[in-house]
Design an enzyme around this catalytic site. Structure first.
Site, mmCIF file in Angstrom:
data_model
loop_
_atom_site.group_PDB
_atom_site.id
_atom_site.type_symbol
_atom_site.label_atom_id
_atom_site.label_comp_id
_atom_site.label_asym_id
_atom_site.label_seq_id
_atom_site.Cartn_x
_atom_site.Cartn_y
_atom_site.Cartn_z
ATOM 1 N N LYS A 448 0.850 -1.187 0.000
ATOM 2 C CA LYS A 448 0.000 0.000 0.000
ATOM 3 C C LYS A 448 0.886 1.237 0.000
ATOM 4 O O LYS A 448 1.177 1.825 1.035
ATOM 5 C CB LYS A 448 -0.931 0.017 1.216
ATOM 6 C CG LYS A 448 -2.056 1.040 1.077
ATOM 7 C CD LYS A 448 -2.983 0.669 -0.065
ATOM 8 C CE LYS A 448 -4.132 1.626 -0.236
ATOM 9 N NZ LYS A 448 -5.011 1.261 -1.343
ATOM 10 N N GLY A 648 -9.517 -0.078 -8.104
ATOM 11 C CA GLY A 648 -8.589 -0.429 -7.045
ATOM 12 C C GLY A 648 -8.928 0.227 -5.730
ATOM 13 O O GLY A 648 -9.545 1.295 -5.694
ATOM 14 N N SER A 649 -8.541 -0.432 -4.666
ATOM 15 C CA SER A 649 -8.728 0.064 -3.304
ATOM 16 C C SER A 649 -10.194 0.403 -3.063
ATOM 17 O O SER A 649 -11.035 -0.491 -3.074
ATOM 18 C CB SER A 649 -7.826 1.269 -3.049
ATOM 19 O OG SER A 649 -7.620 1.438 -1.655
ATOM 20 N N GLY A 650 -10.544 1.679 -2.872
ATOM 21 C CA GLY A 650 -11.952 2.020 -2.706
ATOM 22 C C GLY A 650 -12.783 1.599 -3.889
ATOM 23 O O GLY A 650 -13.970 1.262 -3.754
ATOM 24 N N MET A 840 -8.754 4.980 0.879
ATOM 25 C CA MET A 840 -8.554 3.723 0.168
ATOM 26 C C MET A 840 -8.136 4.093 -1.239
ATOM 27 O O MET A 840 -8.962 4.245 -2.131
ATOM 28 C CB MET A 840 -9.844 2.901 0.158
ATOM 29 C CG MET A 840 -10.318 2.480 1.533
ATOM 30 S SD MET A 840 -11.905 1.641 1.459
ATOM 31 C CE MET A 840 -12.103 1.155 3.170
#
Length: 849
Positions: A448, A648-650, A840
């Site tokens: 991350k 991605g992420s959120g 995120m």
């Protein structure tokens, strides 16, 4: 729908005057071709029922030339309609009859109309004014309901403003229409159910006591005393040839009384235009009728036009977008992925289309979007049709798309900038240090590294590992496409790529293109690809050949909704961005759109199209909650996620609760991890001799203030906070993907994955594009294979004026050096979130060139 019906009902009630008296009638204007308040939905709707203007039939027009047995051809009229707007002019030359008197001199009636609506419910208004006539301007309102393939109902209130004629008010008049198509009872959609239409109309007027043409006093009449009826039929004998028949029973009393009469006519259409004649039965030795020419931009099927083989020329330029949430006036439209799919699908099914001439100019699209476009073109090619690509120059992305073609041409003095792919990450820690700003950001997950842009000066080993894996996957896809398209081995392509970039001659030598030609030579080259005589048609002209939508709307026809979630995720409403920073996915906007699609009883399944690098953790949670609600309560409904370039992420968080997740092999997804923190600017304050004092109540009241750094205790609190959110992220994914949190954690840690790897890791269910997601949604929604369905789009479109602002933004951005523009965009995106907010985010902005 009920609200719309209620509103139109109220309007009609308000239109009925409480007490109206009138002694005069409006004059008789031009004779019209066959029409009905329930049936007419082209340019004639302006006269008949303005609600018909709301039916999306493309631009239409009429030129009307009335005739009579007196040989009077001085009268004429014309009307134009498009996008719900219409204008008409009627000219009466020494023949305007009013209360039994022929008025001398030319008179003109002008009418403007506006119609709109959707899903079988349409509304319209018309405003008319006249010249050289003692009357006020008049307003008409109309309503049209088509909720079944076989039934149409029209209602019109005429003169709702009670216009004065020769000083006296005229009461509101009403037209009621009912039309049916009996062939729909046994004819599937698209198979000719519109060939026969039967209609029934009733005109209702009321009059105060009056003196008739013979000078005899007559009593007052109400709306129901003498209803003027008309029954008719429209029969399409063969495509392009129609026969019309009307019968009006005798009207025995009142100013409008007449004998029973029969009317009829024929019309011919030649695809995008035609002509016809319509004549009334003679009354009192008076014969009347109308000859007319008609035009329609959309193509009407006809036997009078010989099919012709053609190449359709498509020019790719500008941005390829997912969806434009606003209908923008005074701004060119971008090409969307959905519309590209539908257009290529139409070309594939059209037996007259034998090929596509694809001219690739300076167009912009992510790798996954290009892959979707290439897949759509592959289906076209698999149908036995040809693709020819012409481009003045091209890079990796353009050439990747071009490799689908049978032939690729470049002009002389051009070239191919095909050199392989690369990823680039930006780091500004040193820049921030120079100005005294300290990024105090913490993340959970070894991979991350969204904060690395601000906290590091180079890639971390984890970031390098993940990026190399993505590059390997993308490079393999890129090389394989070239190998398949150009008939070479993968190893040979790799050797060729290392010799780029190429001039036109070098590209030809290495077999990357087929010939070097000028654009004006293309037509001769196309003839060599097929033994049949073909013509080349520009895309815009071909789109005008899309079939005229003759069938009526059917609320029973199943529907699928596409909800678009695009851009960085933020709290509140979505925005389209500005000069710096991109589009945002507002939690309020998207949650509301998901809720509307879920509660829409007409929608059987939903596709949630996601193209987002993530953003606010809280905003992502709000959107995810609406996705999860598709499995709860009374409004359960299948929901399929379709991932575009990046989710991605959120962007993955909002998708993980869906029934099925679909992504392209080149989609970047995953990145399950969180970051948070702030930017401390106390060093900057010292450099500029700025002093700040803080008074507070509460030990940590100023914890997230940028004016100072975190204390050790605050760092500990921050880490605890984001770890809680990371655990929540793992739980959400585990629940949505039916995995345990330990298994999710192994593939999480903030790492990004290609769509191909994401499928192997269980993060997605299938690899494919929007077309596959729609197929899966249709199946989940109970739609049989091959059965037609409609698509509804969310968030709903809004209208806005745009007087060159986009052009100005583009000019400003083009004047800024690319490195500075990249920094400005990234910093603008980062400022969308507040210090201390859980984020995120994708580990970095990956640019593949």
């Amino acid at each position: 729908m009920l609200r719309k019906i209620f509103i139109i009902t109220v309007l009609f009630v308000l239109a009925i005057p409480a007490a109206v008296t009138a002694q005069v009638l409006q004059p008789n204007w031009l004779t019209l071709p066959q029409h009905s308040a329930a049936m007419t939905d082209d340019a004639l709707a302006l006269f008949v029922n303005p609600a018909g203007l709301g039916v999306d039939n493309g631009p239409t027009s009429y030129f009307l030339l009335p005739y009579s047995n007196k040989g009077n051809f001085g009268d004429w009229g014309l009307t134009f309609e498009g996008d719900g707007l219409a204008y008409a002019m009627e000219v009466m030359a020494d023949s305007l009859v009013w209360q039994g008197t022929t008025l001398p001199g030319y008179r003109r009636r002008h009418t403007l109309g506006l119609g709109g609506g959707e899903y079988g419910q349409y509304f319209g208004v018309a405003y008319s004014w006249t010249t050289r006539l003692d009357r006020q301007n008049s307003w008409d309102i109309g309503y049209l309901s088509r909720t079944a393939r076989w039934l149409s109902i029209g209602i019109v209130a005429r003169g709702v403003n009670e216009p004065r004629w020769q000083g006296a008010k005229t009461p509101v008049a009403y037209d009621l229409g009912l039309a049916v198509r009996p062939l729909t009872l046994w004819t599937p959609r698209g198979k000719g159910a519109d060939r026969l239409t039967l209609f029934f109309d009733a005109k209702m007027h009321k009059f105060d006591a009056y003196v008739d043409a013979a000078g005899i006093p007559q009593e007052k009449q109400t709306y129901t005393d003498n209803i003027d009826l008309n029954l008719g039929a429209n029969w399409q004998v063969v495509p392009g040839f129609n026969v019309h028949f009307d019968f009006a029973p005798e009207l025995k009393e009142g100013p409008l009384k007449h004998d029973a009469r029969v009317s009829g006519g024929v019309s011919f259409n030649f695809g995008n235009g035609g002509f016809g004649a319509y004549q009334r039965e003679a009354q009192n030795n008076q014969l009347s009728g109308v000859a007319y020419l008609s035009g329609n931009e959309l193509y009407k099927k006809t036997i009078f036009q010989k099919p012709q083989k053609r190449f359709v020329e498509i020019v790719l330029k500008g941005d390829i977008v997912e969806y434009e949430p606003r209908s923008l006036l005074f701004r060119p439209r971008n090409r969307s992925i959905y519309k590209f799919h539908k257009e290529v699908e139409r070309l594939t099914e059209d037996v007259e289309v034998c090929g596509i001439l694809l001219k690739i100019e300076n167009f912009s699209a992510g790798f996954a979007k290009r892959q979707e476009m290439r897949n759509a073109l592959m289906k076209f090619k698999a149908a036995g049709k040809k693709i020819v690509v012409y481009m003045e120059s091209g890079g990796n992305g353009a050439y990747y798309l071009a490799t689908v073609a049978d032939k690729i041409y470049l002009p002389p003095a051009s070239g191919l900038d095909v050199v392989g792919i690369a990823a680039q990450a930006l780091f500004v820690k040193g820049t921030l240090n120079k100005i005294g700003i300290e990024p105090q950001l913490e993340h959970i997950g070894d991979y991350k590294s969204a904060s690395d842009m601000f906290t590091r000066e180079s890639m971390s080993p984890a970031q390098r590992e993940a990026t190399d894996a993505i590059l390997d996957d993308f490079f393999d896809i890129f090389i394989q496409a070239i190998a398949d398209g150009r008939g070479k081995s993968v190893d040979d392509v790799k050797v060729i790529i290392d010799q780029g970039p190429f001039s036109s001659e070098e590209a030809l030598k290495h077999g990357l293109i087929d010939s070097i030609v000028y654009e004006d030579q293309l037509s001769d080259l196309l003839k060599t690809l097929t033994s049949k005589r073909v013509v080349t048609v520009p895309e815009k002209k071909y789109l005008a050949k899309w079939d005229y939508p003759t069938e009526w709307f059917d609320v029973r026809e199943k529907k699928i909704a596409i909800v678009y979630g695009l851009g960085s995720i933020v709290s509140g409403e979505s925005s389209s961005g500005g000069i710096f920073g991109g589009e945002t996915m507002g939690s309020a906007t998207i949650a509301r759109a998901l809720k509307q699609a879920r509660e829409d009883k007409e929608v059987t399944a939903v596709v949630f199209r996601v193209d987002s690098p993530g953003g606010s953790g809280l905003a992502s949670e709000m959107i995810m909650r609406e996705v999860k609600r598709y499995k709860e309560g009374d409004n359960k409904k299948p929901i399929i996620v379709s991932m575009s370039d990046v989710a991605g992420s959120g962007g993955y968080y909002v998708a993980c609760m869906a029934d099925t997740i679909v992504a392209l092999p080149t989609t970047i997804t995953g990145s399950i991890g969180v970051i948070s923190g702030k930017f401390a600017v106390d060093g900057l304050y010292k450099k500029i001799a700025l002093n700040q004092e803080t008074l507070k109540r509460g030990k940590f009241a100023d914890m997230y203030w940028a004016s100072r750094s975190f204390t050790d205790e605050e760092w500990s609190k921050l880490r605890d906070h984001i770890n809680q959110f990371y655990q929540l992220f793992l739980q959400r994914v585990a629940e949505g993907r039916a995995m345990d949190t330990a298994a999710v954690n192994k593939i999480a840690q903030g790492r990004i994955w290609s769509g191909a790897d994401a499928k192997e890791n269980g993060l997605i269910d299938a690899t494919g594009g929007l077309d596959l997601a729609l197929d899966l949604a249709a199946k989940a929604g109970g739609i049989k294979e091959g059965e037609k369905y409609k698509v509804k789009f969310y968030p709903r479109r809004k209208h806005e004026l745009n007087f060159g602002s986009q052009w100005m933004e583009s000019k400003i951005r083009n004047s800024i050096p690319l490195p500075l523009l990249t920094i400005a965009d990234r910093l603008a995106d980062e400022q969308r979130w507040n210090d201390g907010e859980i984020l995120m985010l994708m580990p970095y902005q990956l640019e593949i060139k």
